[in-house]
Design a protein around this motif. Structure first.
Motif, PDB file in Angstrom:
ATOM      1  N   SER A  80     110.228  29.704  37.527  1.00  0.00           N
ATOM      2  CA  SER A  80     109.709  30.276  36.287  1.00  0.00           C
ATOM      3  C   SER A  80     110.562  29.842  35.114  1.00  0.00           C
ATOM      4  CB  SER A  80     109.677  31.805  36.369  1.00  0.00           C
ATOM      5  OG  SER A  80     110.976  32.326  36.562  1.00  0.00           O
ATOM      6  N   ASN A  81     109.994  29.881  33.926  1.00  0.00           N
ATOM      7  CA  ASN A  81     110.701  29.566  32.700  1.00  0.00           C
ATOM      8  C   ASN A  81     110.015  30.263  31.535  1.00  0.00           C
ATOM      9  OD1 ASN A  81     108.670  27.189  33.270  1.00  0.00           O
ATOM     10  ND2 ASN A  81     108.981  27.179  31.048  1.00  0.00           N
ATOM     11  N   VAL A  82     110.741  30.422  30.437  1.00  0.00           N
ATOM     12  CA  VAL A  82     110.216  31.099  29.251  1.00  0.00           C
ATOM     13  C   VAL A  82     109.213  30.195  28.541  1.00  0.00           C
ATOM     14  CG1 VAL A  82     110.807  32.020  26.974  1.00  0.00           C
ATOM     15  CG2 VAL A  82     112.288  32.492  28.941  1.00  0.00           C
ATOM     16  N   LEU A  83     108.076  30.769  28.143  1.00  0.00           N
ATOM     17  CA  LEU A  83     107.067  30.033  27.386  1.00  0.00           C
ATOM     18  C   LEU A  83     107.422  30.103  25.903  1.00  0.00           C
ATOM     19  CD1 LEU A  83     104.326  28.524  27.345  1.00  0.00           C
ATOM     20  CD2 LEU A  83     103.223  30.761  27.078  1.00  0.00           C
ATOM     21  N   MET A  84     107.606  28.954  25.285  1.00  0.00           N
ATOM     22  CA  MET A  84     107.984  28.893  23.879  1.00  0.00           C
ATOM     23  C   MET A  84     106.852  28.315  23.036  1.00  0.00           C
ATOM     24  SD  MET A  84     111.023  30.174  24.041  1.00  0.00           S
ATOM     25  CE  MET A  84     111.749  29.827  22.433  1.00  0.00           C
ATOM     26  N   ASP A  85     106.904  28.549  21.735  1.00  0.00           N
ATOM     27  CA  ASP A  85     105.950  28.009  20.774  1.00  0.00           C
ATOM     28  C   ASP A  85     106.740  27.183  19.766  1.00  0.00           C
ATOM     29  OD1 ASP A  85     104.100  27.428  18.829  1.00  0.00           O
ATOM     30  OD2 ASP A  85     103.335  29.466  18.619  1.00  0.00           O
ATOM     31  N   GLU A  86     106.642  25.874  19.859  1.00  0.00           N
ATOM     32  CA  GLU A  86     107.424  24.990  18.998  1.00  0.00           C
ATOM     33  C   GLU A  86     107.010  25.096  17.534  1.00  0.00           C
ATOM     34  OE1 GLU A  86     110.031  23.460  20.081  1.00  0.00           O
ATOM     35  OE2 GLU A  86     109.640  24.116  22.147  1.00  0.00           O
ATOM     36  N   GLN A  87     105.842  25.660  17.266  1.00  0.00           N
ATOM     37  CA  GLN A  87     105.404  25.821  15.878  1.00  0.00           C
ATOM     38  C   GLN A  87     106.145  26.948  15.157  1.00  0.00           C
ATOM     39  OE1 GLN A  87     101.067  25.893  17.108  1.00  0.00           O
ATOM     40  NE2 GLN A  87     100.867  24.673  15.257  1.00  0.00           N
ATOM     41  N   ILE A  88     106.754  27.837  15.942  1.00  0.00           N
ATOM     42  CA  ILE A  88     107.504  28.937  15.333  1.00  0.00           C
ATOM     43  C   ILE A  88     108.918  28.438  15.029  1.00  0.00           C
ATOM     44  CG2 ILE A  88     108.315  31.308  15.566  1.00  0.00           C
ATOM     45  CD1 ILE A  88     106.063  31.827  17.514  1.00  0.00           C
ATOM     46  N   THR A  89     109.077  27.847  13.877  1.00  0.00           N
ATOM     47  CA  THR A  89     110.365  27.309  13.444  1.00  0.00           C
ATOM     48  C   THR A  89     111.219  28.415  12.823  1.00  0.00           C
ATOM     49  OG1 THR A  89     109.506  26.752  11.267  1.00  0.00           O
ATOM     50  CG2 THR A  89     109.290  25.077  12.999  1.00  0.00           C
ATOM     51  N   LYS A  90     112.452  28.075  12.519  1.00  0.00           N
ATOM     52  CA  LYS A  90     113.345  29.021  11.846  1.00  0.00           C
ATOM     53  C   LYS A  90     112.749  29.457  10.518  1.00  0.00           C
ATOM     54  CE  LYS A  90     118.038  29.487  10.020  1.00  0.00           C
ATOM     55  NZ  LYS A  90     119.348  28.814   9.791  1.00  0.00           N
ATOM     56  N   GLN A  91     112.125  28.520   9.801  1.00  0.00           N
ATOM     57  CA  GLN A  91     111.526  28.850   8.516  1.00  0.00           C
ATOM     58  C   GLN A  91     110.365  29.821   8.663  1.00  0.00           C
ATOM     59  OE1 GLN A  91     112.672  27.428   5.232  1.00  0.00           O
ATOM     60  NE2 GLN A  91     111.744  29.452   5.007  1.00  0.00           N
ATOM     61  N   VAL A  92     109.548  29.619   9.694  1.00  0.00           N
ATOM     62  CA  VAL A  92     108.428  30.527   9.941  1.00  0.00           C
ATOM     63  C   VAL A  92     108.944  31.940  10.204  1.00  0.00           C
ATOM     64  CG1 VAL A  92     106.557  31.084  11.540  1.00  0.00           C
ATOM     65  CG2 VAL A  92     106.874  28.716  10.776  1.00  0.00           C
ATOM     66  N   LYS A  93     109.957  32.053  11.040  1.00  0.00           N
ATOM     67  CA  LYS A  93     110.534  33.367  11.324  1.00  0.00           C
ATOM     68  C   LYS A  93     111.028  34.034  10.044  1.00  0.00           C
ATOM     69  CE  LYS A  93     112.317  32.024  15.887  1.00  0.00           C
ATOM     70  NZ  LYS A  93     113.563  31.852  16.684  1.00  0.00           N
ATOM     71  N   GLU A  94     111.787  33.293   9.257  1.00  0.00           N
ATOM     72  CA  GLU A  94     112.360  33.874   8.045  1.00  0.00           C
ATOM     73  C   GLU A  94     111.286  34.308   7.059  1.00  0.00           C
ATOM     74  OE1 GLU A  94     114.981  30.891   6.556  1.00  0.00           O
ATOM     75  OE2 GLU A  94     116.572  31.306   8.030  1.00  0.00           O
ATOM     76  N   ASP A  95     110.238  33.499   6.901  1.00  0.00           N
ATOM     77  CA  ASP A  95     109.172  33.838   5.953  1.00  0.00           C
ATOM     78  C   ASP A  95     108.443  35.113   6.371  1.00  0.00           C
ATOM     79  OD1 ASP A  95     109.775  31.600   4.466  1.00  0.00           O
ATOM     80  OD2 ASP A  95     108.144  30.377   5.265  1.00  0.00           O
ATOM     81  N   ILE A  96     108.111  35.213   7.649  1.00  0.00           N
ATOM     82  CA  ILE A  96     107.356  36.379   8.116  1.00  0.00           C
ATOM     83  C   ILE A  96     108.229  37.624   8.111  1.00  0.00           C
ATOM     84  CG2 ILE A  96     106.210  37.387  10.138  1.00  0.00           C
ATOM     85  CD1 ILE A  96     105.084  34.626  10.724  1.00  0.00           C
ATOM     86  N   TRP A  97     109.450  37.509   8.570  1.00  0.00           N
ATOM     87  CA  TRP A  97     110.336  38.673   8.576  1.00  0.00           C
ATOM     88  C   TRP A  97     110.658  39.156   7.170  1.00  0.00           C
ATOM     89  CZ3 TRP A  97     114.095  36.434  12.819  1.00  0.00           C
ATOM     90  CH2 TRP A  97     113.505  36.609  14.077  1.00  0.00           C
ATOM     91  N   GLU A  98     110.809  38.236   6.238  1.00  0.00           N
ATOM     92  CA  GLU A  98     111.067  38.637   4.863  1.00  0.00           C
ATOM     93  C   GLU A  98     109.869  39.388   4.291  1.00  0.00           C
ATOM     94  OE1 GLU A  98     112.184  36.721   0.469  1.00  0.00           O
ATOM     95  OE2 GLU A  98     111.901  35.406   2.198  1.00  0.00           O
ATOM     96  N   HIS A  99     108.664  38.890   4.579  1.00  0.00           N
ATOM     97  CA  HIS A  99     107.463  39.557   4.073  1.00  0.00           C
ATOM     98  C   HIS A  99     107.295  40.935   4.697  1.00  0.00           C
ATOM     99  CE1 HIS A  99     103.147  40.523   3.777  1.00  0.00           C
ATOM    100  NE2 HIS A  99     103.207  39.895   2.634  1.00  0.00           N
ATOM    101  N   GLU A 100     107.564  41.039   5.997  1.00  0.00           N
ATOM    102  CA  GLU A 100     107.385  42.308   6.703  1.00  0.00           C
ATOM    103  C   GLU A 100     108.593  43.230   6.556  1.00  0.00           C
ATOM    104  OE1 GLU A 100     104.592  43.314   8.340  1.00  0.00           O
ATOM    105  OE2 GLU A 100     103.654  41.484   7.583  1.00  0.00           O
TER     106      GLU A 100
END
Length: 460
Positions: free
Chosen positions: A372-392
């Motif tokens: 088994s291994n963790v399923l990742m989403d390469e589209q979720i970049t550091k910038q995407v995380k920061e933008d969404i977390w800042e908005h929320e």
């Protein structure tokens, strides 16, 4: 005197923490002659509530109501301090957004006292629409803010039309086109890969019957509900049948009473028993070729977070079993569905807790090798995380797990902490309100789809 009927009192708080103390019921006086009237192309509203406070902290108590005399919906806002009226009116006007800017909408502000205002909404109730506004920028008369860092959603209000008819909405994000098909109000919508069609389908659960809807055309298959299973396990999502996420030509699989696995004939709706579980079933999925059924069920004698995995063939013969194959943190004794799915005829996607090391909360499990291994989403970049977390205004990995990317990878729709659907533009780094509803995803024609089913609905 106008009589108001309380229909909703919701509290939206950080990390899912909710406290809902009794709200003071005030006599409602006739609207003053100086009531402020505003018009907007975009409507809004839904709820908020209370928490344990220090006497010094200003707080807004927000209730949503409906009038019995044809005055539409009402949002009552009360405070433990005098409100700066101009700041509240400005906060409402600046923040309100709607799912349909063309819908006629207006509101009046009726100040009953310096600490109590009624926001009376007038809208086209026959049209399915939703909206939101936020009162964080309101202030007390002595200049103190009502905003809260710890509870970023407590002053957010979401409103929707009170139509009894459910609906699926489709919106072209770039083209602006919109269309709608009628469906059924429900508390559970399941995405289904219907192999008879090449377009998405969704199963709308009901008490006496379920409806499998082909999203692009509205074509529908009615599935009668079977009698409750003898010795069935109770659950906390309200439906005693759990269907597979895949339907095949003429058949599918179903778990009844969180206990018994059946093969269901979709022509005459007879069923064949395949397996009886001695502990409550948490979730199930069937493989693309229809020859394997994966079931997660309770590991412990009580309903705990750990789940064992059993893979059976189409005759009910055990092919694989694995203890503690999945783990989702929750309070003991609460039975909800654990989402799982087959990636192909060998790889299973199992649920896990969201976190920095597993933002999606998904594990790829190879049923052949046992690895088994963790399923990742390469589209979720550091910038995407920061933008969404800042908005929320909070660092919540669950938000990232709800992201659904458009076919071209530019846009991502997700379910915000307020329960509304938001659209992230990766190119422009903007986030906009889409609707209050149940996010379904992107369709083959590039439109974004969501369901309005009268309130919250599970999608596991």
């Amino acid at each position: 005197m106008r009589y108001l009927k309380v229909i909703v009192l919701a509290s939206v708080m950080l990390a899912g923490c909710q406290k809902t103390p009794s709200a003071e019921q005030a006599d409602i006086s006739p609207p003053p002659n100086s009531a402020t009237t505003q018009s907007a192309a975009a409507p809004a509203a839904t709820s908020s509530a209370t928490a344990s406070l220090s006497p010094e902290e200003p707080f807004l108590y927000i209730e949503q109501m409906t009038s019995l005399e044809g005055y539409g919906q009402v949002v009552q806002v009360k405070s433990n301090a005098d409100i700066d009226q101009a700041s509240l009116e400005s906060a409402l006007e600046k923040s309100l957004q709607t799912s349909n800017p063309q819908t006629a909408f207006s509101y009046t502000l009726e100040w009953e006292s310096p600490r109590f205002v009624q926001i009376r909404l007038q809208m086209e109730e026959d049209n399915a629409w939703s909206g939101t506004f936020n009162l964080d920028e309101a202030a007390t008369s002595d200049g103190r803010s009502y905003a809260s860092i710890e509870q970023p959603y407590r002053n957010t209000v979401v409103v929707r039309s009170l139509s009894d008819q459910g609906s699926i909405h489709f919106k072209g994000i770039v083209s602006g086109t919109q269309r709608m098909i009628p469906v059924w109000n429900t508390g559970w919508i399941k995405a289904v890969d219907n192999q008879e069609y090449s377009v998405p389908s969704f199963l709308f659960y009901g008490r006496e019957e379920h409806h499998l809807v082909q999203a692009m055309t509205g074509r529908e298959l009615t599935i009668p509900s079977f009698p409750p299973e003898e010795g069935a396990y109770g659950n906390d999502y309200g439906y005693h049948e759990m269907y597979s996420d895949r339907f095949y030509p003429g058949f599918t699989y179903m778990v009844s009473g969180n206990k018994t696995l059946y093969r269901v004939d979709l022509k005459d709706f007879t069923r064949k028993k395949l397996h009886v579980f001695d502990k409550p079933v948490y979730g199930m999925s069937s493989s693309p070729d229809g020859t394997r059924i994966a079931v997660l069920y309770a590991h412990d004698d009580y309903i705990g977070p750990g789940a064992d995995l059993l893979v059976l063939d189409q005759k009910g013969t055990t092919l694989l079993s694995r203890e503690n194959a999945a783990f989702l943190s929750h309070s003991d004794g609460f039975l909800f569905v654990y989402p799982l799915a087959w990636e192909d005829n060998t790889i299973l996607i199992l649920p896990a807790d969201n976190g920095e090391d597993n933002p999606l909360g998904k594990i790829r499990f190879d049923t052949g090798s046992g690895t088994s291994n963790v399923l990742m989403d390469e589209q979720i970049t550091k910038q995407v995380k920061e933008d969404i977390w800042e908005h929320e205004r909070q660092q919540d990995y669950y938000l990232l797990s709800t992201l659904k990317w458009s076919p071209d990878g530019r846009f991502a729709a997700y379910t915000a902490g307020t329960g509304t659907i938001r659209l992230y533009d990766k190119k422009e780094r903007t986030i906009t309100f889409v609707a209050a509803g149940v996010l379904l995803g992107w369709m083959p024609d590039g439109t974004l789809a969501w369901a309005d089913v009268g309130g919250h609905a599970y999608t596991f």
